[in-house]
Design an enzyme around this catalytic site. Structure first.
Site, mmCIF file in Angstrom:
data_model
loop_
_atom_site.group_PDB
_atom_site.id
_atom_site.type_symbol
_atom_site.label_atom_id
_atom_site.label_comp_id
_atom_site.label_asym_id
_atom_site.label_seq_id
_atom_site.Cartn_x
_atom_site.Cartn_y
_atom_site.Cartn_z
ATOM 1 N N LYS A 142 -41.545 26.037 39.567
ATOM 2 C CA LYS A 142 -41.741 26.083 37.936
ATOM 3 C C LYS A 142 -43.085 26.973 37.735
ATOM 4 O O LYS A 142 -43.996 27.046 38.554
ATOM 5 C CB LYS A 142 -41.941 24.825 37.633
ATOM 6 C CG LYS A 142 -40.331 24.072 37.374
ATOM 7 C CD LYS A 142 -40.651 22.667 36.762
ATOM 8 C CE LYS A 142 -39.019 22.153 36.548
ATOM 9 N NZ LYS A 142 -39.140 20.957 35.683
ATOM 10 N N ARG A 178 -36.801 16.307 43.547
ATOM 11 C CA ARG A 178 -35.805 17.388 43.190
ATOM 12 C C ARG A 178 -36.047 18.731 43.460
ATOM 13 O O ARG A 178 -37.239 19.007 42.745
ATOM 14 C CB ARG A 178 -35.475 17.114 41.575
ATOM 15 C CG ARG A 178 -34.229 17.935 41.121
ATOM 16 C CD ARG A 178 -33.899 17.819 39.695
ATOM 17 N NE ARG A 178 -32.816 18.423 39.408
ATOM 18 C CZ ARG A 178 -32.823 19.699 38.724
ATOM 19 N NH1 ARG A 178 -34.041 20.496 38.670
ATOM 20 N NH2 ARG A 178 -31.614 20.201 38.278
#
Length: 379
Positions: free
Chosen positions: A324, A358
């Site tokens: 991210k 995740r």
């Protein structure tokens, strides 16, 4: 005589190896873990009572100057103590006024021991606009990609067909279903769901109903069960549900996100959504703080550092920061170069209480988590 300092990850194991008395192991382990609890907007009367009670048992309660003379009606404080201290204080404060009875219940929740096996949730995206191209695939590649993830160490495979990156747009439920239908059918035909659990990254009742019927077990809802129909469908199949926090929606979530207090705001959100889930008969719940979903870099770092806080609800905590943009904000880099930063974030999150990771890079995470597990097994 010689001495060396040790770091304890499993106190009970340490004292057992030391051949301590079985009755003393539980007592000693409760004295080995230190807790630091920030308490906001506390009545000054409660603060003075808690201060004296904490000192009387060897704990500490840090308060602002002027509390003893009630300079302000409401104050903040930091309670510092071991598990044993918190258990003693929970009993001491139970009959006390000024809201200390409620604090007594809170202290019990924060010291309740909860240990979960760490699981890897691999990410596969059945859409062309996912922010990381390495996670995209189509139905022709489905079997190969799924078998590779299983071999690499995935415990869960999370499949999504709609991008949730900042600025992304929603799609019709029928379009989303069309994107995943043949892939889901392949999973069902090959009985891959007998090897690992499958999760659907969706908030569409139509899509969720179809995949749960086809053997999926987990609903990963970035809207945190905002849609009652998602609750109904999830409850019908007795599915596990991931409740994620997101401020606003993907189209505008990164437009100057603000919180009064990121920790307390999310705590209240999870409390409300857990109650909603339970009202529909959903009890198998996972919490996801939603790294990057309506948060600044500072918000994300605060949540990561204090992730253990959210375990007080009694559910597993999921971390999902794979590649991210927060990594780019710390050290400028392209998406394809963010694996090292991802691993650093995820390992720290696991140390701080997360148990489901995740990620896009299953094999690398499996290795990293096995190494961390080996380190923690030594006491």
């Amino acid at each position: 005589m010689r001495a060396y300092k040790i770091s304890i990850s499993d106190a009970k194991k340490v004292y057992k190896n030391l051949n301590c008395d079985s009755g003393g192991i539980s007592i000693l382990s409760k004295k080995s873990k230190l807790h630091t609890l920030y308490i906001k907007d506390m009545h000054v009367g409660a603060a003075n009572i808690l201060k004296q009670d904490a000192l009387s048992i060897g704990a500490e309660f840090a308060v602002p100057t002027g509390v003893i003379v009630a300079k302000e009606k409401l104050v903040d404080g930091i309670l510092i103590g071991t598990t044993k201290h918190f258990e003693l204080l929970s009993r001491k404060e139970l009959p006390q006024p000024f809201g200390l009875k409620e604090l007594s219940k809170t202290l019990k929740k924060f010291v309740k021991e909860q240990n979960y096996e760490t699981k890897i949730m691999g990410v596969l995206n059945a859409n062309e606009d996912s922010f990381f191209s390495g996670s995209r695939f189509d139905d022709k590649q489905a079997s190969f990609r799924i078998e590779s993830m299983i071999e690499d160490g995935a415990n869960i495979i999370d499949i999504g067909a709609v991008s949730s990156r900042p600025g992304s747009q929603t799609v019709e439920d029928s379009v989303e279903l069309e994107r995943v239908k043949s892939i889901v059918d392949t999973i069902y035909t090959n009985k891959y769901f007998e090897k690992v659990d499958f999760s659907i990254d969706s908030y569409s009742p139509l899509v969720i109903d179809y995949v749960l019927y086809k053997g999926f077990k987990i609903v990963n809802d970035i809207t945190g069960l905002s849609n009652d129909e998602v609750c109904n469908v999830s409850a019908k199949y007795d599915a596990q549900v991931v409740i994620m926090h997101m401020q606003n929606n993907p189209t505008n979530m990164q437009d100057n996100p603000e919180y009064e207090n990121i920790m307390l705001d999310l705590d209240e959100y999870f409390k409300t959504q857990i109650q909603k889930a339970q009202s529909f008969g959903i009890n198998d719940i996972v919490l996801d703080v939603g790294i990057g979903f309506g948060k600044t870099l500072e918000h994300n770092l605060t949540l990561l550092k204090n992730m253990e806080h959210f375990k007080h609800f009694g559910y597993e905590v999921l971390i999902g920061a794979s590649r991210k943009s927060m990594i780019d904000k710390i050290t400028p880099c392209e998406i394809q170069d963010r694996l090292p930063g991802t691993l650093a974030i995820h390992l720290e999150a696991v140390k701080n209480g997360a148990s489901i990771v995740r990620c896009h890079d299953v094999k690398e995470h499996h290795q990293a988590l096995k190494v961390l597990e080996a380190i923690n097994s030594i006491n």
